[in-house]
Design an enzyme around this catalytic site. Sequence first.
Site, PDB file in Angstrom:
ATOM      1  N   ASP A 198       0.839  -1.198   0.000  1.00 36.16           N
ATOM      2  CA  ASP A 198       0.000   0.000   0.000  1.00 36.16           C
ATOM      3  C   ASP A 198       0.879   1.254   0.000  1.00 36.16           C
ATOM      4  OD1 ASP A 198      -2.755   1.043   0.310  1.00 36.16           O
ATOM      5  OD2 ASP A 198      -2.006   1.840   2.200  1.00 36.16           O
ATOM      6  N   GLU A 246      14.325 -15.807  -0.407  1.00 34.67           N
ATOM      7  CA  GLU A 246      14.777 -16.928   0.431  1.00 34.67           C
ATOM      8  C   GLU A 246      13.749 -18.059   0.417  1.00 34.67           C
ATOM      9  OE1 GLU A 246      15.545 -15.808   4.482  1.00 34.67           O
ATOM     10  OE2 GLU A 246      16.694 -14.058   3.844  1.00 34.67           O
TER      11      GLU A 246
HETATM   12  C1  NOJ Z   1      -4.479   2.993  -0.966  1.00 30.81           C
HETATM   13  C2  NOJ Z   1      -5.652   2.090  -0.754  1.00 30.81           C
HETATM   14  O1  NOJ Z   1      -5.965   1.457  -1.972  1.00 30.81           O
HETATM   15  C3  NOJ Z   1      -6.780   2.962  -0.238  1.00 30.81           C
HETATM   16  O2  NOJ Z   1      -7.996   2.258  -0.205  1.00 30.81           O
HETATM   17  C4  NOJ Z   1      -6.383   3.476   1.122  1.00 30.81           C
HETATM   18  O3  NOJ Z   1      -7.384   4.381   1.584  1.00 30.81           O
HETATM   19  C5  NOJ Z   1      -5.055   4.219   1.065  1.00 30.81           C
HETATM   20  N1  NOJ Z   1      -4.064   3.511   0.296  1.00 30.81           N
HETATM   21  C6  NOJ Z   1      -4.502   4.444   2.457  1.00 30.81           C
HETATM   22  O4  NOJ Z   1      -4.075   3.234   3.017  1.00 30.81           O
END
Ligand code: NOJ
Length: 515
Positions: A198, A246
């Site tokens: 993310d 790994e």
């Molecule tokens: C990207 C994610 O896809 C989204 O849904 C989220 O709100 C933000 N990152 C923050 O984690």
Amino acid sequence: MAEWWRSAVLYEIYVRSFADGNGDGVGDLPGIRSRLPYLRDLGVDGIWLTPFYPTPDVDHGYDVADYVDVDPRFGTLADFDALVADAHELGLRVVIDIVPNHTSDQHRWFRNALSRPDHPDRARYVFRPGRDGGPPNNWTSAFGGSAWKLDEASGEYYLHFFAPEQPDLDWHNEDVQSSFEEILRFWLDRGVDGFRIDVAQALFKDRSLADMNEPVPRTWHADWVTAINQPELHPLYESWRRVADEYPGERMFVGEIVLADQDAVARYVRPGQLNLAFNFTLLHEEWDAAAMRETIDRSRVAFDAVGAPATWVFENHDVVRLPTRYGGGEDGRRRARAAALLLLALPGAVFLYEGQELGLEEVEIPDELRQDPIFFRTNGARTGRDGCRVPIPWDGGPPSFGFTTGKPWLPIPDEWNALSVAAQQADDESMLALCRQALALRRRSPPLREGSFRWEPSPTGTLAFTRESGDSVACVVNVDADPVSLPEGRVLLATEPLVGRRLPRDAAVWVGLRP
Ligand code: NOJ
């Protein structure tokens, strides 16, 4: 196949909205497990699960309170293990979401950080004194307002690029780095095939905390955010890749890197770093042949230059659904079908979002039922992402459509009766039938999976290219031109009836070419 991820089709499961196993109206791991045969029959290579960790749910799981457990609403670690085992049994890979940019404010580290200014866990976050009676700088949150919140007890501010309940970690802190290595190993040991990272371009922040100049209105990408995309990220991802390597079985990383500059994105997938990076450029493009061609080329050139596959994304849980973006109604329906054949013929890896294979449209959610923090933090100026997160209509009709035995957490429109999985399974002309056929063809076609790519001459308003590996397959998309003649060969799949071997507008076709 060596390096399976290079041409994989991964199906994004928005965990809250796929299938509910315990009747509480929210999707969960046992629900997903019960629907795995559907995904095997659809013909995807694997699944990406959005966060299922313990969470106060301020940003629907992207606020993680414990990185090595399962939220009781979504199941247990034993359910997770059973899901992975079943998926592998069915030949499906399992990629999970990791959220390293920020934790929940309910995570033990952040609670410790607030408990006293000299607690060692405070150094895991970005706390700073204010400036001129306000926050330390002018950085803004992606969800609206300042990116800083005052901790009244200490008089210092902490950084949050998203909601205030999602404090950003300080990746310059070595405890943060070592904790995440342990977290990766925890899930690798449990057999996951990879991670979707993310906000992968934002982990380290510019140490100088210099002010930023933001464009108005703000754009979808973050190229202008000088605070992020820092050089320290590259050695970090090299170290993560060494950890994954790994383990047997080609584990992989796909980074969510929200930059329009594809050369900058490609720097994250140089040899020894991440395997894949999301490419959102096509997702933000209009239904316009010239613009799409230019975007496809920009991505291909950038990724080819570093020897990495491009990725292609038309939908996910953060954007308006594709048929709606492309005009909705009959136009949207036809264009979504054509876009599916384009997507599955492009060279590289593909991400499909749940419900994309059903052609679901964006849903207008009444304000009183909205859940997305974006809606609340912008006082309704931005409606947020609930409209693309409505649960899947499986069968049985309204109001729960076989998604749950309870009340779905967002209402499923009655009109989706005609679009339910059961309805589409009974219709050879449905979007689901088209996607299944396309995925089956792609799976057994060396040209479509790994062939070279070449544009072919074609009239304005159309796209035409060939994939070749021994045999050749042509993909022709008529975006907005008069009916276009097809190349010699066997029509493998068409999204609309042809008019005397001509392809009408808002349609696409795959043609098997004679060698
Ligand atoms: C990207 C994610 O896809 C989204 O849904 C989220 O709100 C933000 N990152 C923050 O984690």
